[in-house]
Write an enzyme that holds these catalytic residues in place. Structure first.
Site, PDB file in Angstrom:
ATOM      1  N   ARG A   1       0.983  -1.130  -0.062  1.00 45.82           N
ATOM      2  CA  ARG A   1       0.038   0.048   0.130  1.00 45.82           C
ATOM      3  C   ARG A   1       0.900   1.362   0.235  1.00 45.82           C
ATOM      4  NH1 ARG A   1      -5.458   1.613   3.064  1.00 45.82           N
ATOM      5  NH2 ARG A   1      -6.240   0.118   1.379  1.00 45.82           N
TER       6      ARG A   1
ATOM      7  N   HIS B   1      -6.459   0.901  -7.052  1.00 47.62           N
ATOM      8  CA  HIS B   1      -7.041   0.173  -5.993  1.00 47.62           C
ATOM      9  C   HIS B   1      -7.594  -1.118  -6.627  1.00 47.62           C
ATOM     10  CE1 HIS B   1      -7.650  -1.081  -1.869  1.00 47.62           C
ATOM     11  NE2 HIS B   1      -8.618  -0.318  -1.433  1.00 47.62           N
TER      12      HIS B   1
ATOM     13  N   GLN C   1     -10.055  -3.752  -4.338  1.00 46.91           N
ATOM     14  CA  GLN C   1     -11.336  -3.122  -4.304  1.00 46.91           C
ATOM     15  C   GLN C   1     -12.432  -3.246  -5.338  1.00 46.91           C
ATOM     16  OE1 GLN C   1     -12.222  -1.385  -1.080  1.00 46.91           O
ATOM     17  NE2 GLN C   1     -14.411  -1.700  -1.998  1.00 46.91           N
TER      18      GLN C   1
ATOM     19  N   ASP D   1     -16.697   7.644  -3.105  1.00 50.23           N
ATOM     20  CA  ASP D   1     -15.370   7.901  -2.292  1.00 50.23           C
ATOM     21  C   ASP D   1     -15.297   9.235  -1.763  1.00 50.23           C
ATOM     22  OD1 ASP D   1     -13.275   6.722  -1.287  1.00 50.23           O
ATOM     23  OD2 ASP D   1     -11.947   6.612  -3.027  1.00 50.23           O
TER      24      ASP D   1
ATOM     25  N   CYS E   1     -16.199   2.209  -0.756  1.00 54.03           N
ATOM     26  CA  CYS E   1     -15.152   1.433  -0.517  1.00 54.03           C
ATOM     27  C   CYS E   1     -14.954   1.501   0.960  1.00 54.03           C
ATOM     28  CB  CYS E   1     -13.998   1.957  -1.156  1.00 54.03           C
ATOM     29  SG  CYS E   1     -13.341   3.380  -1.116  1.00 54.03           S
TER      30      CYS E   1
ATOM     31  N   ARG F   1     -13.846  -8.227  -0.156  1.00 54.20           N
ATOM     32  CA  ARG F   1     -12.432  -8.213  -0.334  1.00 54.20           C
ATOM     33  C   ARG F   1     -11.696  -9.250   0.229  1.00 54.20           C
ATOM     34  NH1 ARG F   1      -9.952  -2.896   0.204  1.00 54.20           N
ATOM     35  NH2 ARG F   1      -8.436  -3.887  -0.149  1.00 54.20           N
TER      36      ARG F   1
HETATM   37  N1   CP Z   1     -11.520   0.062   1.346  1.00 57.23           N
HETATM   38  C1   CP Z   1     -10.269   0.132   1.880  1.00 57.23           C
HETATM   39  O1   CP Z   1      -9.211  -0.111   1.227  1.00 57.23           O
HETATM   40  O2   CP Z   1     -10.124   0.351   3.160  1.00 57.23           O
HETATM   41  P1   CP Z   1      -8.958   0.555   4.179  1.00 57.23           P
HETATM   42  O3   CP Z   1      -8.179   1.721   3.711  1.00 57.23           O
HETATM   43  O4   CP Z   1      -9.275   0.363   5.588  1.00 57.23           O
HETATM   44  O5   CP Z   1      -7.806  -0.899   3.993  1.00 57.23           O
HETATM   45  N1  NVA Z   2      -9.519   7.034  -2.411  1.00 57.37           N
HETATM   46  C1  NVA Z   2      -9.247   6.411  -0.975  1.00 57.37           C
HETATM   47  C2  NVA Z   2      -9.500   4.938  -0.880  1.00 57.37           C
HETATM   48  C3  NVA Z   2      -9.494   4.509   0.313  1.00 57.37           C
HETATM   49  C4  NVA Z   2      -9.611   3.114   0.594  1.00 57.37           C
HETATM   50  C5  NVA Z   2      -7.586   6.844  -0.466  1.00 57.37           C
HETATM   51  O1  NVA Z   2      -6.741   6.464  -1.448  1.00 57.37           O
HETATM   52  O2  NVA Z   2      -7.723   7.294   0.462  1.00 57.37           O
END
Ligand code: CP
Ligand code: NVA
Length: 338
Positions: free
Chosen positions: A122, A149, A152, A244, A284, A312
Site C-alpha cells: 500500500r 485500488h 477493491q 468515495d 469502498c 474484499r
Molecule cells: N477500502 C479500503 O481499502 O479500506 P482500508 O483503507 O481500511 O484498507
Molecule cells: N481513495 C481513497 C480510498 C481509500 C480506501 C484513498 O486513497 O484514500
C-alpha cells in the site's frame, strides 16, 4: 440468470485453473485479461461458498505486507485471508517513511524474493508498486496506490454480480473524485464488459491514460464508459451509485478547497432517487459521513457497503490462490458454489 459477462473458452478456463506462471503480479486491473478477471470472480465465489476446501492451499507460504498508509479492511482481509488459506503473513508498518527511503527498491525486492512468496503493497506512489513488481521474482499485489485500488474494484464487481447477475446488463454510476478507486472501477467495468458513468467536477476526472486504456478495452468487450460533470445526469437509470472520499490519503491539505467544489456531488436521498428503482449504494470505506454521503443513504436498506467489505476477503483469497496457489483443479469445483 447468467453470471458470466465475458465468455471464457473451456481451454482458457482450463489453462487458468492449471495455475498462473510464477511471478505474475496484480499491480492493476490490466495485469489480468478479461477472461482471467472473470475467473477471479468465479474463484472468489467458490472460495466464499467453501472456505474450508481451500484451508491448506497456501500451507508453508509467507506473504509480507508493507503499508505506507493506514488501513482497516485491506490489512485485515489480507492477513485473515492468508491465514485461512494456511499461510502466514508479516505486516510491516511503513507509515514512518516510504519504501525505498532506506535502501533501493530493487535491493529490497531481491532480499524479499529469497525469503517469502508474495508482497502486498500500500503506497503513495504507484511507481513503488511497479518498480517492486519489475524487480521481484515473486508476485506483487497492489493493496492501493495513488493510481489504482484493484482489489477493491474486484470486491465491488463481485458484490454487483451477486446482486444483479449478468454484469453486462448493469450500469454503475461513480460520483465524486476521479481517484484510484474510480480508475480501477473504470478498468474493471471495461474488462468485464459492463457500463459505467463517472461524474466528477471539471479537472478531477479519472487519469487520462487509464481512461484511454479503458476505452480501448471497452471496444473489445462491449463495455461502455461515459464521463459527466453533472451527477444527476450520471445516475439516471443506474443500478448502483458509488462514491468515495473527496480527498484521498495523502491529500489532507486539499480537504478544505475540495469541500465546496465537491458539495454538489454528495450522494444523498435526492440523488439516489434518480437512479433505477432497486439501485444499491456503494462505498469502498472509510466514509466521511455528511460529506460524500449522508447517513440516511449509507445506513439505508439500499447500502451494500458491508457486502463490499466482506468480499474484499474472498476476492483477495482468489487472487492469492491464482498467483501463488498452484493448480486450482485440486480445490472444490464450481458446483460447490452456493
Ligand atoms: N477500502 C479500503 O481499502 O479500506 P482500508 O483503507 O481500511 O484498507
Ligand atoms: N481513495 C481513497 C480510498 C481509500 C480506501 C484513498 O486513497 O484514500
Amino acid at each position: 440468470m447468467s453470471t458470466r459477462t465475458v465468455d471464457i473458452r473451456p481451454q482458457d478456463a482450463a489453462a487458468i485453473e492449471a495455475g498462473f506462471e510464477p511471478g505474475r503480479d496484480f499491480t492493476g486491473i490490466c495485469d489480468f485479461s478479461p477472461a482471467e478477471l472473470q475467473f477471479v470472480l468465479e474463484l472468489a465465489a467458490r472460495v466464499k461458498a467453501s472456505p474450508s476446501g481451500f484451508s491448506q492451499a497456501l500451507a508453508g507460504k509467507q506473504v509480507v505486507l508493507f503499508f505506507e498508509k493506514p488501513s482497516l479492511r485491506t490489512r485485515i482481509t489480507f492477513e485473515a485471508g492468508v491465514a485461512s488459506l494456511g499461510g502466514t503473513s508479516l505486516f510491516i508498518d511503513q507509515t514512518h517513511a516510504p519504501l525505498g527511503t532506506r535502501e533501493k527498491l530493487s535491493d529490497i525486492a531481491h532480499n524479499l524474493e529469497r525469503w517469502v512468496h508474495a508482497l502486498v503493497l500500500r503506497t503513495f506512489e504507484h511507481a513503488t508498486v511497479s518498480t517492486m513488481a519489475e524487480h521481484a521474482s515473486i508476485p506483487v499485489i497492489n493493496g492501493l496506490s495513488d493510481r489504482e485500488h484493484p482489489c477493491q474494484a474486484l470486491a465491488d464487481y463481485l458484490t454487483l454480480q451477486e446482486r444483479f447477475g449478468d454484469l453486462s446488463r448493469i450500469k454503475l454510476a461513480y460520483v465524486g473524485d476521479g481517484n484510484n478507486v474510480a480508475n480501477s472501477l473504470m478498468l474493471a467495468a471495461a474488462s468485464l464488459g459492463s457500463a459505467i458513468n463517472i461524474a466528477t467536477p471539471q479537472g478531477y476526472e479519472p487519469d487520462s491514460e487509464i481512461l484511454f486504456q479503458a476505452r480501448e478495452l471497452a471496444s473489445r468487450t462491449g463495455a461502455s464508459i461515459n464521463l459527466f460533470n453533472n451527477p444527476a445526469k450520471a445516475v439516471v437509470g443506474c443500478d448502483a451509485v458509488y462514491t468515495d472520499v473527496w480527498a484521498s490519503m495523502g491529500q489532507e491539505d486539499e480537504v478544505e478547497e475540495r469541500s465546496d467544489l465537491f458539495a454538489p456531488y454528495q450522494v444523498n436521498a435526492r440523488l439516489m432517487a434518480k437512479a433505477a428503482p432497486g439501485a444499491v449504494f456503494m462505498h469502498c470505506l472509510p466514509a466521511h459521513r455528511g460529506d460524500e454521503v449522508t447517513d440516511e443513504v449509507i445506513d439505508s436498506q439500499q447500502s451494500v457497503v458491508f457486502d463490499q467489505a466482506e468480499n474484499r476477503l474472498h476476492v483477495q483469497k482468489a487472487v492469492l490462490l491464482l498467483l501463488l496457489g498452484g493448480d486450482m483443479r485440486r480445490f472444490p469445483p464450481r458446483s460447490a458454489r452456493g
